[in-house]
Motif scaffolding. Structure first.
Motif, mmCIF file in Angstrom:
data_model
loop_
_atom_site.group_PDB
_atom_site.id
_atom_site.type_symbol
_atom_site.label_atom_id
_atom_site.label_comp_id
_atom_site.label_asym_id
_atom_site.label_seq_id
_atom_site.Cartn_x
_atom_site.Cartn_y
_atom_site.Cartn_z
ATOM 1 N N ASP A 85 0.841 -1.197 0.000
ATOM 2 C CA ASP A 85 0.000 0.000 0.000
ATOM 3 C C ASP A 85 0.877 1.249 0.000
ATOM 4 O O ASP A 85 1.753 1.418 0.859
ATOM 5 N N LYS A 92 0.179 4.468 0.638
ATOM 6 C CA LYS A 92 0.046 5.367 1.791
ATOM 7 C C LYS A 92 0.672 4.781 3.047
ATOM 8 O O LYS A 92 1.296 5.489 3.834
ATOM 9 N N LYS A 93 0.525 3.467 3.231
ATOM 10 C CA LYS A 93 1.129 2.835 4.406
ATOM 11 C C LYS A 93 2.652 2.874 4.323
ATOM 12 O O LYS A 93 3.328 3.055 5.336
ATOM 13 N N LYS A 114 3.851 6.192 5.424
ATOM 14 C CA LYS A 114 3.741 6.375 6.868
ATOM 15 C C LYS A 114 4.769 5.550 7.626
ATOM 16 O O LYS A 114 4.963 5.742 8.819
ATOM 17 N N GLU A 130 4.494 2.161 7.775
ATOM 18 C CA GLU A 130 3.786 0.994 8.276
ATOM 19 C C GLU A 130 3.592 -0.074 7.207
ATOM 20 O O GLU A 130 2.943 -1.077 7.442
ATOM 21 N N GLY A 131 4.135 0.133 6.011
ATOM 22 C CA GLY A 131 3.871 -0.763 4.892
ATOM 23 C C GLY A 131 4.896 -1.863 4.745
ATOM 24 O O GLY A 131 5.792 -2.048 5.574
#
Length: 131
Positions: A59, A61-62, A65, A67-68
């Protein structure tokens, strides 16, 4: 005296080499900013392509951030981490005192530089606590 210092300052501002140096410095800043924008754009395109190719397993966007599936350090994450670190431990202010160097002193609230609106580099400072 103050009058002599002001007069000397005006003479220094009128020096033709200052304008040439300022133009050269601005050209270097624009060149580095262009390289920075190009590199960031290619990284964003890669992440978008990975998002499309993996049907959302990676992802976009993750990843931005942190977090992906792909662990990256964006400029924003680096600045945020530097701000958090600086708030925990205030850095020492560099000084030209005793070194024989003149010029401006470092700002203790300076954290880093990020690419701002319009693609121009912007300085990032610690938020000043409201009293």
């Amino acid at each position: 005296t103050l009058a002599e210092t002001s007069e000397g300052l005006e003479v220094a501002r009128g020096y033709a080499g200052n304008e040439k140096h300022a133009k050269g410095l601005q050209k270097a800043i624009d060149s580095l900013g262009g390289t920075w924008r190009k590199r960031k754009r290619s990284c964003m395109e890669f992440l978008l392509n990975m998002d499309e190719a993996t049907d959302g397993k990676v992802d976009f966007k993750k990843c931005l951030k942190g977090e992906g599936a792909i662990d990256i350090d964006s400029d924003e994450m680096a600045i945020e981490g530097a701000v958090q670190f600086a708030q925990r431990k205030r850095p020492k202010v560099l000084s030209s005192k005793g070194t024989g160097q003149a010029g401006p002193k470092s700002d203790a609230n300076f954290v880093g530089v990020k690419l701002g609106a319009g693609g121009r580099p912007e300085r990032v400072f610690l938020p000043v606590p409201v009293a």
